[in-house]
Design a protein around this motif. Structure first.
Motif, PDB file in Angstrom:
ATOM      1  N   ILE A 214       0.870  -1.175   0.000  1.00 22.67           N
ATOM      2  CA  ILE A 214       0.000   0.000   0.000  1.00 22.67           C
ATOM      3  C   ILE A 214       0.906   1.223   0.000  1.00 22.67           C
ATOM      4  O   ILE A 214       1.684   1.425   0.937  1.00 22.67           O
ATOM      5  CB  ILE A 214      -0.916   0.024   1.226  1.00 22.67           C
ATOM      6  CG1 ILE A 214      -1.785  -1.237   1.298  1.00 22.67           C
ATOM      7  CG2 ILE A 214      -1.799   1.269   1.218  1.00 22.67           C
ATOM      8  CD1 ILE A 214      -2.621  -1.333   2.560  1.00 22.67           C
ATOM      9  N   MET A 215       0.827   2.040  -1.043  1.00 24.22           N
ATOM     10  CA  MET A 215       1.736   3.169  -1.207  1.00 24.22           C
ATOM     11  C   MET A 215       0.980   4.481  -1.070  1.00 24.22           C
ATOM     12  O   MET A 215      -0.024   4.697  -1.759  1.00 24.22           O
ATOM     13  CB  MET A 215       2.416   3.100  -2.577  1.00 24.22           C
ATOM     14  CG  MET A 215       3.275   1.869  -2.773  1.00 24.22           C
ATOM     15  SD  MET A 215       4.075   1.844  -4.408  1.00 24.22           S
ATOM     16  CE  MET A 215       5.292   0.537  -4.147  1.00 24.22           C
ATOM     17  N   THR A 216       1.479   5.359  -0.198  1.00 21.60           N
ATOM     18  CA  THR A 216       0.835   6.649  -0.002  1.00 21.60           C
ATOM     19  C   THR A 216       1.861   7.661   0.473  1.00 21.60           C
ATOM     20  O   THR A 216       2.944   7.308   0.950  1.00 21.60           O
ATOM     21  CB  THR A 216      -0.326   6.549   1.001  1.00 21.60           C
ATOM     22  OG1 THR A 216      -1.040   7.793   1.038  1.00 21.60           O
ATOM     23  CG2 THR A 216       0.156   6.222   2.405  1.00 21.60           C
ATOM     24  N   ALA A 217       1.534   8.932   0.354  1.00 24.71           N
ATOM     25  CA  ALA A 217       2.407  10.012   0.804  1.00 24.71           C
ATOM     26  C   ALA A 217       1.537  11.185   1.223  1.00 24.71           C
ATOM     27  O   ALA A 217       0.407  11.339   0.762  1.00 24.71           O
ATOM     28  CB  ALA A 217       3.367  10.430  -0.308  1.00 24.71           C
ATOM     29  N   GLY A 218       2.079  12.012   2.116  1.00 24.09           N
ATOM     30  CA  GLY A 218       1.328  13.188   2.559  1.00 24.09           C
ATOM     31  C   GLY A 218       1.354  13.324   4.069  1.00 24.09           C
ATOM     32  O   GLY A 218       2.323  12.957   4.735  1.00 24.09           O
ATOM     33  N   SER A 219       0.266  13.838   4.618  1.00 26.80           N
ATOM     34  CA  SER A 219       0.162  14.046   6.061  1.00 26.80           C
ATOM     35  C   SER A 219      -0.424  12.807   6.725  1.00 26.80           C
ATOM     36  O   SER A 219      -0.719  11.800   6.070  1.00 26.80           O
ATOM     37  CB  SER A 219      -0.716  15.265   6.345  1.00 26.80           C
ATOM     38  OG  SER A 219      -2.055  14.994   5.944  1.00 26.80           O
TER      39      SER A 219
ATOM     40  N   SER B   8      -2.432   5.145  -3.429  1.00 25.44           N
ATOM     41  CA  SER B   8      -3.242   6.304  -3.074  1.00 25.44           C
ATOM     42  C   SER B   8      -3.135   7.334  -4.183  1.00 25.44           C
ATOM     43  O   SER B   8      -2.244   7.283  -5.037  1.00 25.44           O
ATOM     44  CB  SER B   8      -2.764   6.907  -1.749  1.00 25.44           C
ATOM     45  OG  SER B   8      -1.584   7.666  -1.949  1.00 25.44           O
ATOM     46  N   ALA B   9      -4.041   8.302  -4.152  1.00 25.10           N
ATOM     47  CA  ALA B   9      -4.033   9.338  -5.185  1.00 25.10           C
ATOM     48  C   ALA B   9      -2.737  10.128  -5.185  1.00 25.10           C
ATOM     49  O   ALA B   9      -2.286  10.606  -6.232  1.00 25.10           O
ATOM     50  CB  ALA B   9      -5.219  10.275  -4.982  1.00 25.10           C
ATOM     51  N   SER B  10      -2.088  10.250  -4.019  1.00 25.03           N
ATOM     52  CA  SER B  10      -0.898  11.088  -3.914  1.00 25.03           C
ATOM     53  C   SER B  10       0.326  10.507  -4.605  1.00 25.03           C
ATOM     54  O   SER B  10       1.302  11.223  -4.838  1.00 25.03           O
ATOM     55  CB  SER B  10      -0.577  11.354  -2.434  1.00 25.03           C
ATOM     56  OG  SER B  10      -0.356  10.132  -1.746  1.00 25.03           O
ATOM     57  N   VAL B  11       0.319   9.215  -4.931  1.00 28.88           N
ATOM     58  CA  VAL B  11       1.457   8.605  -5.630  1.00 28.88           C
ATOM     59  C   VAL B  11       1.032   7.869  -6.894  1.00 28.88           C
ATOM     60  O   VAL B  11       1.848   7.218  -7.546  1.00 28.88           O
ATOM     61  CB  VAL B  11       2.227   7.625  -4.708  1.00 28.88           C
ATOM     62  CG1 VAL B  11       2.795   8.334  -3.505  1.00 28.88           C
ATOM     63  CG2 VAL B  11       1.346   6.452  -4.290  1.00 28.88           C
TER      64      VAL B  11
ATOM     65  N   GLY C 263      -6.306   1.680  -7.524  1.00 24.26           N
ATOM     66  CA  GLY C 263      -6.241   2.908  -6.756  1.00 24.26           C
ATOM     67  C   GLY C 263      -7.054   2.820  -5.483  1.00 24.26           C
ATOM     68  O   GLY C 263      -8.124   2.206  -5.451  1.00 24.26           O
ATOM     69  N   LEU C 264      -6.527   3.387  -4.427  1.00 25.62           N
ATOM     70  CA  LEU C 264      -7.243   3.533  -3.154  1.00 25.62           C
ATOM     71  C   LEU C 264      -7.273   5.019  -2.830  1.00 25.62           C
ATOM     72  O   LEU C 264      -6.281   5.574  -2.359  1.00 25.62           O
ATOM     73  CB  LEU C 264      -6.539   2.762  -2.025  1.00 25.62           C
ATOM     74  CG  LEU C 264      -6.430   1.248  -2.167  1.00 25.62           C
ATOM     75  CD1 LEU C 264      -5.677   0.677  -0.965  1.00 25.62           C
ATOM     76  CD2 LEU C 264      -7.808   0.608  -2.264  1.00 25.62           C
ATOM     77  N   TYR C 265      -8.388   5.676  -3.108  1.00 28.07           N
ATOM     78  CA  TYR C 265      -8.473   7.127  -2.976  1.00 28.07           C
ATOM     79  C   TYR C 265      -9.358   7.501  -1.793  1.00 28.07           C
ATOM     80  O   TYR C 265     -10.388   6.865  -1.552  1.00 28.07           O
ATOM     81  CB  TYR C 265      -9.047   7.749  -4.252  1.00 28.07           C
ATOM     82  CG  TYR C 265      -8.126   7.685  -5.462  1.00 28.07           C
ATOM     83  CD1 TYR C 265      -6.898   7.022  -5.417  1.00 28.07           C
ATOM     84  CD2 TYR C 265      -8.492   8.305  -6.652  1.00 28.07           C
ATOM     85  CE1 TYR C 265      -6.068   6.977  -6.525  1.00 28.07           C
ATOM     86  CE2 TYR C 265      -7.668   8.272  -7.766  1.00 28.07           C
ATOM     87  CZ  TYR C 265      -6.454   7.602  -7.702  1.00 28.07           C
ATOM     88  OH  TYR C 265      -5.639   7.570  -8.806  1.00 28.07           O
ATOM     89  N   LEU C 266      -8.966   8.552  -1.100  1.00 25.53           N
ATOM     90  CA  LEU C 266      -9.721   9.034   0.056  1.00 25.53           C
ATOM     91  C   LEU C 266     -10.642  10.200  -0.299  1.00 25.53           C
ATOM     92  O   LEU C 266     -11.446  10.614   0.528  1.00 25.53           O
ATOM     93  CB  LEU C 266      -8.762   9.459   1.173  1.00 25.53           C
ATOM     94  CG  LEU C 266      -7.820   8.359   1.675  1.00 25.53           C
ATOM     95  CD1 LEU C 266      -6.855   8.916   2.712  1.00 25.53           C
ATOM     96  CD2 LEU C 266      -8.609   7.185   2.239  1.00 25.53           C
ATOM     97  N   GLN C 267     -10.496  10.724  -1.522  1.00 24.00           N
ATOM     98  CA  GLN C 267     -11.348  11.796  -2.010  1.00 24.00           C
ATOM     99  C   GLN C 267     -11.884  11.419  -3.392  1.00 24.00           C
ATOM    100  O   GLN C 267     -11.256  10.628  -4.100  1.00 24.00           O
ATOM    101  CB  GLN C 267     -10.562  13.112  -2.124  1.00 24.00           C
ATOM    102  CG  GLN C 267     -10.053  13.663  -0.816  1.00 24.00           C
ATOM    103  CD  GLN C 267      -8.672  13.153  -0.465  1.00 24.00           C
ATOM    104  OE1 GLN C 267      -8.047  12.442  -1.242  1.00 24.00           O
ATOM    105  NE2 GLN C 267      -8.178  13.515   0.704  1.00 24.00           N
TER     106      GLN C 267
END
Length: 449
Positions: A27-32, A132-135, A152-156
């Protein structure tokens, strides 16, 4: 690629699909923190289904998966350090959605290359990539080069739609045509963040070089059938009717919480009086924490309310017997015991407040936060949107009185929370991963590195 599941599958059928194979999932993501926490609980759910799961994100968030069974692969950037740097502090000089988004895009464009090596390394050790959307633009190229299935696994709700404007620009509506055009514009702008690194990545993976315009068109074509699951409730944002079939809304993915009890100091404070109001701004930073803290405390006392103030990245603090300053406390344990939650309306904090079934006072600061704030008002669980730049003791007092004393807000929040708690977004992802891995084309092309 075949879509991982159909809407008609029963829970039993999805469960049967989920146990067919065990795969190594990254699971790949970046941000806060809000861009990471939901994936900890999702990862734990995939582990319970028998998969080997690694969360690939910034090193500062490694403690979030402790005890969950989820592995961790660190990315080098520290998002808090970047926000507190001179370049990050410059974001405060832009208050408009497009202006601040442009500043963030420039900042991200300069930093994204530092994550590339670690994303590639983690992908080499995986069978399936969840992005995630950020990567996603970078992860999609890596998945293509290594012949790895991905989704994709998006939170928005990122994909363009006629039904509302881009959440990253605050949502709202610019008319059906304007909404969709603006959504495409944000998508193209986001792709440009990754433009400096994608040619090098594609060359390393043996993929053909593409010109910028041709590359955007090609990626659009190849992603038309790419599945994306959205981790929010359809009760909060119904699935847009003009989305393609491969875009679905699963319900929320809740953070993994290893704590089962509140800290003793918090428990003692809660038991000492009436339910307090929670106030927190999550990972947001503000230019004058002392002044903002004073306004918040003044408003709480004018409204006759006690407060639990979360320090967060904004550095909020309060003193007095009627106020308690806390650091990280699981929202799932604290929020249900509050009279209301005052928050910045990040996707994760919005979800936690909805789940708890308590009224909200939304104080959005930037990007998609206004979108989520407007949803809370439309659902009747919040009296109004109060942008942080307009927050004063007077405006916050009025909003607090309405949120805590209007029985309609409490009842609507209670009803929505009960329905959201009955959803199971993780189950949908587990089934999708099982079906996706069964379509895996074969051996990964690791030798291309």
């Amino acid at each position: 690629m075949k879509w991982p599941f159909s809407y008609g599958h029963s829970p039993t059928e999805r469960l049967r699909t989920a146990i067919l194979c065990v795969v190594r999932v990254a699971i790949m993501t970046a941000g806060s923190r809000g861009d990471v926490a939901p994936f900890t609980g999702l990862g734990a759910g995939l582990v319970r289904a028998g998969h080997e799961v690694t969360l690939v994100t910034h090193a500062r968030f490694a403690p979030l998966v402790t005890g969950s069974g989820v592995g961790f692969h660190a990315l080098p950037l520290d998002p808090r350090a970047e926000l507190e740097s001179e370049r990050g502090q410059g974001l405060h000089r832009s208050t408009t959605g497009p202006g601040k988004l442009l500043r963030v895009a420039r900042m991200a464009r300069a930093l994204v290359g530092r994550m590339t090596d670690d994303l590639l390394t983690a992908a080499q050790e995986s069978d399936v990539l969840l992005l995630s959307a950020s990567v996603a633009p970078l992860g999609h190229a890596i998945a293509e080069g290594l012949a790895l299935p991905s989704l994709g696994l998006y939170l928005q709700p990122v994909a363009p739609t006629r039904e509302f404007g881009p959440p990253l620009l605050g949502g709202g509506s610019w008319g059906a045509v304007g909404n969709r055009l603006a959504g495409h514009g944000v998508g193209v702008a986001f792709e440009q963040i990754f433009a400096p690194v994608l040619p090098t990545v594609r060359a390393r993976l043996g993929l053909p070089a593409v010109r910028r315009a041709a590359g955007l068109r090609a990626r659009d074509r190849e992603r038309r059938g790419w599945p994306v699951l959205h981790g929010f409730s359809p009760l909060v944002v119904p699935r847009p009717r003009d989305w393609r079939p491969e875009l679905d809304v699963t319900g929320y993915w809740w953070p993994y919480d290893r704590e089962t009890r509140l800290p003793a100091a918090v428990r003692e404070f809660l038991d000492a009086g009436e339910p307090p109001v929670f106030v927190g701004l999550g990972s947001a930073t503000v230019p004058d924490p002392r002044r903002l803290s004073a306004e918040i405390v003044r408003a709480l006392r004018r409204a006759g309310l006690r407060g639990v103030i979360q320090r967060g990245w904004a550095g909020l603090a309060a003193d007095g017997d009627d106020m308690l300053t806390v650091d990280d406390v699981p929202h799932s344990l604290l929020f249900p015991e509050t009279a209301a939650v005052v928050h910045h309306c990040g996707a994760g904090t919005t979800a936690a407040g909805v789940r708890a079934g308590v009224p909200a006072v939304p104080v959005p600061i930037q990007f998609d936060e206004t979108f989520w704030a407007d949803r809370l008002v439309a659902l009747g669980v919040a009296p109004r949107t109060l942008p942080l730049r307009h927050l004063t003791a007077d405006t916050l007092t009025a909003a607090l009185v309405r949120a805590t004393r209007d029985p309609e807000h409490r009842e609507r929040a209670r009803e929505l929370g009960a329905r959201v708690r009955g959803e199971n977004g993780v189950e949908r992802v587990v089934a999708a991963v099982a079906r996706l891995s069964s379509d895996r084309p074969g051996k990964n092309k690791h030798d291309r590195l």
